[in-house]
Design an enzyme around this catalytic site. Structure first.
Site, short mmCIF file in Angstrom:
data_model
loop_
_atom_site.label_atom_id
_atom_site.label_comp_id
_atom_site.label_asym_id
_atom_site.label_seq_id
_atom_site.Cartn_x
_atom_site.Cartn_y
_atom_site.Cartn_z
N GLY A 15 0.81 -1.23 0.00
CA GLY A 15 0.00 0.00 0.00
C GLY A 15 0.84 1.26 0.00
N SER A 17 0.96 3.68 -2.23
CA SER A 17 0.52 4.73 -3.16
C SER A 17 0.12 6.03 -2.48
CB SER A 17 -0.65 4.22 -4.01
OG SER A 17 -1.75 3.88 -3.19
N ARG A 18 -0.28 5.95 -1.22
CA ARG A 18 -0.74 7.18 -0.54
C ARG A 18 -0.68 6.99 0.97
NH1 ARG A 18 -6.29 5.73 0.04
NH2 ARG A 18 -6.74 3.98 -1.33
N ASP A 64 -3.72 -6.25 -6.58
CA ASP A 64 -4.81 -6.24 -5.61
C ASP A 64 -4.46 -7.28 -4.54
OD1 ASP A 64 -7.08 -6.56 -4.08
OD2 ASP A 64 -8.46 -6.34 -5.78
N ASN A 91 1.36 -2.60 5.60
CA ASN A 91 0.71 -1.30 5.78
C ASN A 91 -0.67 -1.23 5.13
OD1 ASN A 91 0.70 1.85 5.97
ND2 ASN A 91 0.53 1.40 3.77
N SER A 143 -3.71 -1.04 15.06
CA SER A 143 -4.49 0.17 15.34
C SER A 143 -4.91 0.15 16.80
CB SER A 143 -5.76 0.15 14.47
OG SER A 143 -6.71 1.06 14.97
N TYR A 156 -13.01 -4.17 11.65
CA TYR A 156 -11.68 -3.58 11.47
C TYR A 156 -10.81 -3.90 12.69
CZ TYR A 156 -8.18 0.17 10.91
OH TYR A 156 -7.01 0.89 10.80
N ALA A 158 -11.21 -6.29 14.86
CA ALA A 158 -10.95 -7.73 14.96
C ALA A 158 -9.78 -8.13 14.08
CB ALA A 158 -12.21 -8.50 14.56
N ALA A 159 -9.73 -7.57 12.87
CA ALA A 159 -8.62 -7.90 11.95
C ALA A 159 -7.30 -7.39 12.53
CB ALA A 159 -8.87 -7.27 10.58
N1 LIG Z 1 -5.13 6.72 9.36
C1 LIG Z 1 -5.25 6.39 10.64
O1 LIG Z 1 -5.70 7.17 11.47
C2 LIG Z 1 -4.80 5.01 11.09
C3 LIG Z 1 -4.88 4.74 12.47
C4 LIG Z 1 -4.46 3.50 12.92
C5 LIG Z 1 -3.95 2.58 12.04
N2 LIG Z 1 -3.89 2.86 10.71
C6 LIG Z 1 -3.33 1.85 9.81
O2 LIG Z 1 -2.20 2.41 9.15
C7 LIG Z 1 -2.07 1.83 7.84
C8 LIG Z 1 -2.03 2.93 6.80
O3 LIG Z 1 -3.24 3.68 6.88
P1 LIG Z 1 -3.52 4.97 5.96
O4 LIG Z 1 -4.40 5.83 6.77
O5 LIG Z 1 -2.24 5.48 5.42
O6 LIG Z 1 -4.41 4.31 4.79
P2 LIG Z 1 -4.83 4.91 3.36
O7 LIG Z 1 -4.41 6.33 3.24
O8 LIG Z 1 -6.26 4.55 3.17
O9 LIG Z 1 -3.92 4.04 2.33
C9 LIG Z 1 -4.12 2.65 2.22
C10 LIG Z 1 -3.12 2.09 1.22
O10 LIG Z 1 -3.38 0.68 1.08
C11 LIG Z 1 -3.61 0.37 -0.31
N3 LIG Z 1 -4.59 -0.71 -0.41
C12 LIG Z 1 -5.83 -0.76 0.12
N4 LIG Z 1 -6.45 -1.90 -0.26
C13 LIG Z 1 -5.56 -2.58 -1.03
C14 LIG Z 1 -5.60 -3.82 -1.72
N5 LIG Z 1 -6.69 -4.62 -1.72
N6 LIG Z 1 -4.52 -4.22 -2.44
C15 LIG Z 1 -3.41 -3.44 -2.47
N7 LIG Z 1 -3.30 -2.26 -1.82
C16 LIG Z 1 -4.38 -1.83 -1.13
C17 LIG Z 1 -4.12 1.69 -0.91
O11 LIG Z 1 -3.90 1.77 -2.32
P3 LIG Z 1 -5.05 1.41 -3.41
O12 LIG Z 1 -6.35 1.93 -2.89
O13 LIG Z 1 -4.60 2.06 -4.69
O14 LIG Z 1 -5.04 -0.08 -3.54
C18 LIG Z 1 -3.24 2.70 -0.17
O15 LIG Z 1 -1.97 2.76 -0.77
C19 LIG Z 1 -3.28 0.88 7.69
O16 LIG Z 1 -2.87 -0.42 8.04
C20 LIG Z 1 -4.26 1.41 8.71
O17 LIG Z 1 -5.17 0.42 9.12
C21 LIG Z 1 -4.31 4.06 10.21
#
Ligand SMILES: NC(=O)c1ccc[n+]([C@@H]2O[C@H](COP(=O)([O-])OP(=O)(O)OC[C@H]3O[C@@H](n4cnc5c(N)ncnc54)[C@H](OP(=O)(O)O)[C@@H]3O)[C@@H](O)[C@H]2O)c1
Length: 248
Positions: A15, A17-18, A64, A91, A143, A156, A158-159
């Site tokens: 993940g 990309s962003r 994917d 991630n 998380s 979410y 649970a995972a």
């Molecule tokens: N943001 C928060 O507040 C927060 C808090 C606690 C924990 N986290 C954890 O931190 C990590 C990063 O979170 P984030 O906020 O940076 O998430 P995000 O901005 O939504 O980015 C998610 C990344 O995962 C990729 N992704 C999603 N589904 C995918 C799939 N089926 N196959 C391949 N790539 C996939 C997305 O790219 P595509 O959509 O192009 O596939 C994107 O690059 C995650 O594990 C999240 O659960 C986040």
């Protein structure tokens, strides 16, 4: 004459990309790693980063993560290219919000495939080259929802709790081979995943946070830097919470 073998360490980041993933990709590159990453689509920011980066240092594939064969193929190609994987950061994830009784079986299945099955399979594939070199670090992005109950994020959470279980069990399995496995449980930080949180909810979160602010990508990056450094060489099987004290 053969090219000298590239000695730079290799990080696999799902993940990239962003959000946090893109920041991780950038940070590992700045620290001299070669990076292999994938996502379903490429963002403009990642495309720009690839344009400006040594093409032997940054590799992205459209994968994917719910496609097990594609994930295995991605790791096989990375291991063939570099002959080593030093760090894996699990991630990639998707948010899933809503009361369980109102959530479809298909939505639950899709979230579990991305948030749990993907990291399990990606870890299994990356462990092969790590075990061969008897070295490596696996970081699972968990998380605070794995640690505290909250309405609307039961699946979410649970995972993520299962991911912490993977961290503990696997730390025992692969510790004797010199491989460390650690979870990071961040609190809320700004990204696409949390863009739907209302200003009111954000104010509530800040009020409940002893350090009085939301988290940031930089807070998590610092923890990843530490966990991949020699300073963390005796840390494995743990979940490190990075939430400004929200869960204390
Ligand atoms: N943001 C928060 O507040 C927060 C808090 C606690 C924990 N986290 C954890 O931190 C990590 C990063 O979170 P984030 O906020 O940076 O998430 P995000 O901005 O939504 O980015 C998610 C990344 O995962 C990729 N992704 C999603 N589904 C995918 C799939 N089926 N196959 C391949 N790539 C996939 C997305 O790219 P595509 O959509 O192009 O596939 C994107 O690059 C995650 O594990 C999240 O659960 C986040």
């Amino acid at each position: 004459m053969n090219d000298p073998v590239d000695q730079r360490p290799v990080a696999v980041i799902s993940g990239g990309s962003r959000g946090l993933g893109l920041a991780l990709v950038t940070d590992f590159l700045e620290r001299g790693y070669r990076v292999e990453t994938f996502s379903r689509s490429e963002s403009a920011e990642l495309a720009a980063l690839r344009e400006s980066t040594d093409p032997d240092a940054l590799f992205w594939s459209a994968v994917d993560g719910t496609d097990a064969d594609a994930v295995e193929g991605f790791v096989r190609a990375a291991a063939r290219r570099h002959r080593r994987i030093d760090v894996l950061v699990n991630n990639a994830a998707v948010g899933l919000e809503g009361l369980l009784t109102l959530t479809s079986a298909a939505a639950i299945d899709a979230a579990l495939r991305t948030n749990l099955t993907l990291p399990v399979l990606l870890t299994r594939a990356c462990l092969k080259p790590m075990l061969a070199r008897r070295d490596g670090v696996v970081i699972n992005l968990s998380s605070i929802n794995a640690l505290r109950g909250q309405t609307g994020v039961a699946v979410y959470g649970a995972a993520k709790a299962a991911l912490d279980g993977l961290t503990r069990g696997l730390a025992r399995e692969v510790g004797p081979a010199g491989i460390r496995v650690v979870s990071i449980a961040p609190g809320y930080f700004d990204s696409d995943m949390t863009s739907g949180i209302s200003p009111d909810q954000l104010r509530r979160i800040v009020r409940r946070t002893p350090l009085g602010r939301l988290g940031s990508v930089e807070d998590v990056l610092g923890t990843v830097r530490f966990l991949t450094s020699p300073s963390a060489s005796f840390i494995t099987g743990q979940t490190i919470t990075v939430d400004g004290g929200y869960t204390c």
